[in-house]
Enzyme design. Structure first.
Site, mmCIF file in Angstrom:
data_model
loop_
_atom_site.group_PDB
_atom_site.id
_atom_site.type_symbol
_atom_site.label_atom_id
_atom_site.label_comp_id
_atom_site.label_asym_id
_atom_site.label_seq_id
_atom_site.Cartn_x
_atom_site.Cartn_y
_atom_site.Cartn_z
ATOM 1 N N SER A 195 0.843 -1.201 0.000
ATOM 2 C CA SER A 195 0.000 0.000 0.000
ATOM 3 C C SER A 195 0.874 1.245 0.000
ATOM 4 C CB SER A 195 -0.894 -0.005 1.248
ATOM 5 O OG SER A 195 -1.549 1.232 1.431
ATOM 6 N N TYR A 222 -2.161 -0.988 10.473
ATOM 7 C CA TYR A 222 -2.283 -1.347 9.055
ATOM 8 C C TYR A 222 -1.037 -0.917 8.284
ATOM 9 C CZ TYR A 222 -4.154 -1.275 4.267
ATOM 10 O OH TYR A 222 -4.355 -1.460 2.911
#
Length: 297
Positions: free
Chosen positions: A189, A202
């Site tokens: 990401s 995350y």
């Protein structure tokens, strides 16, 4: 005079969305999203670049995983979808698209936090597909928490369990069955490189995935297996309205990118197709950034 994001014209051929404030219980369903995400159901057209290949995609029911499944199917691959049982409605919707494309699709529902499930998932995929050529480690858990003081050990452990620990397990098993020329593609990401403070756990897993990808790529290359990653930016998926973003941030989600909008899952899928195809035969340990122009290394 420079234009503010709200005044900027539509760019790159996609409509900018401003989702209404909404919230679903985790993990969220695409069927309940406003607006629905674009997985390429009508727009993705394949060219047989993955003809004869067999792929397992985790998190394949919605979002990026669904778009990858549709793209792979239309490129000629057989597909197995791994997803949470609660996501069955989305998985059935994706399966309908795949079957309409004349592609064989297999459902392998389960929870990647369950060791008995993830320990046998690769073998189940091999049995269903008759072998395995591509593993897409895409499933992810993302919960926005404003402060570390409110971030529980339980959430941190669950996020790591789904996002990175399962990736070790599945990749280890995949190395034993993937042939030379096979491919592992991991979803990292923009958060690995430009972390948001409300996505602390995350973002940490995504940074771990980035490093894991490079380390595994070095080892797997000796077997003729290519390992790479895709780093999406702000993409409109069920992760976002199911506590993945602060609810008040949803109307302007992705508006801070250079393109001034969030991306759609269909815009990420071609990166996975490329990395899985023979066209990427000399691409190893790479990260393809699909983020609308956010900062990246």
């Amino acid at each position: 005079m420079s234009q503010t994001p709200s005044q900027q014209p539509e760019r790159a051929g996609k409509e900018r969305i401003s989702p209404p404030k909404q919230q679903q219980s985790e993990p969220g369903l695409d069927l309940k999203m406003q607006p629905k995400a674009d997985h390429g159901e009508r727009s993705y057209h394949g060219r047989e670049r993955l003809a004869g290949k067999r792929a397992l995609i985790t998190g394949g029911d919605s979002g990026i995983g669904a778009a990858v499944a549709i793209a792979f199917a239309r490129e000629g691959a057989k597909v197995a979808l791994a997803y949470l049982p609660s996501e069955e409605p989305d998985a059935q919707a994706v399966a309908t698209v795949l079957e309409d494309a004349g592609v064989e699709v297999h459902h392998l529902p389960g929870d990647l936090r369950d060791h008995s499930y993830r320990d046998t998932l690769i073998d189940e995929a091999v049995t269903a597909l008759g072998g395995l050529d591509i593993l897409v480690n895409n499933a992810g858990k993302q919960i926005s928490v404003e402060s570390l003081l409110e971030l529980s050990d339980e959430q941190v452990e669950e996020t790591f369990d789904v996002n990175i620990f399962a990736m070790f397990t599945l990749s280890r098993a995949a190395l034993q069955v993937l042939p030379a020329g096979g491919s592992i593609i991991n979803t990292t990401s923009i958060q690995a490189f430009d972390p948001s403070d409300h996505l602390m756990d995350y973002a940490a897993t995504k940074a771990a995935i980035s490093n894991f990808t490079k380390s595994l790529a070095s080892q797997a290359a000796q077997r003729g297996i290519r390992v790479n990653a895709v780093a999406p930016g702000p993409i409109w998926t069920p992760l976002q309205p199911s506590h993945g973003q602060p609810i008040e941030a949803l109307p302007e989600f992705g508006h801070d990118t250079w393109l001034g909008r969030a991306g759609q899952p269909v815009e990420v899928a071609p990166a996975y197709v490329f990395l899985a195809s023979d066209e990427a035969s000399y691409v190893v340990g790479a990260t393809v950034h699909v983020n609308g122009g956010k900062n990246q290394p």
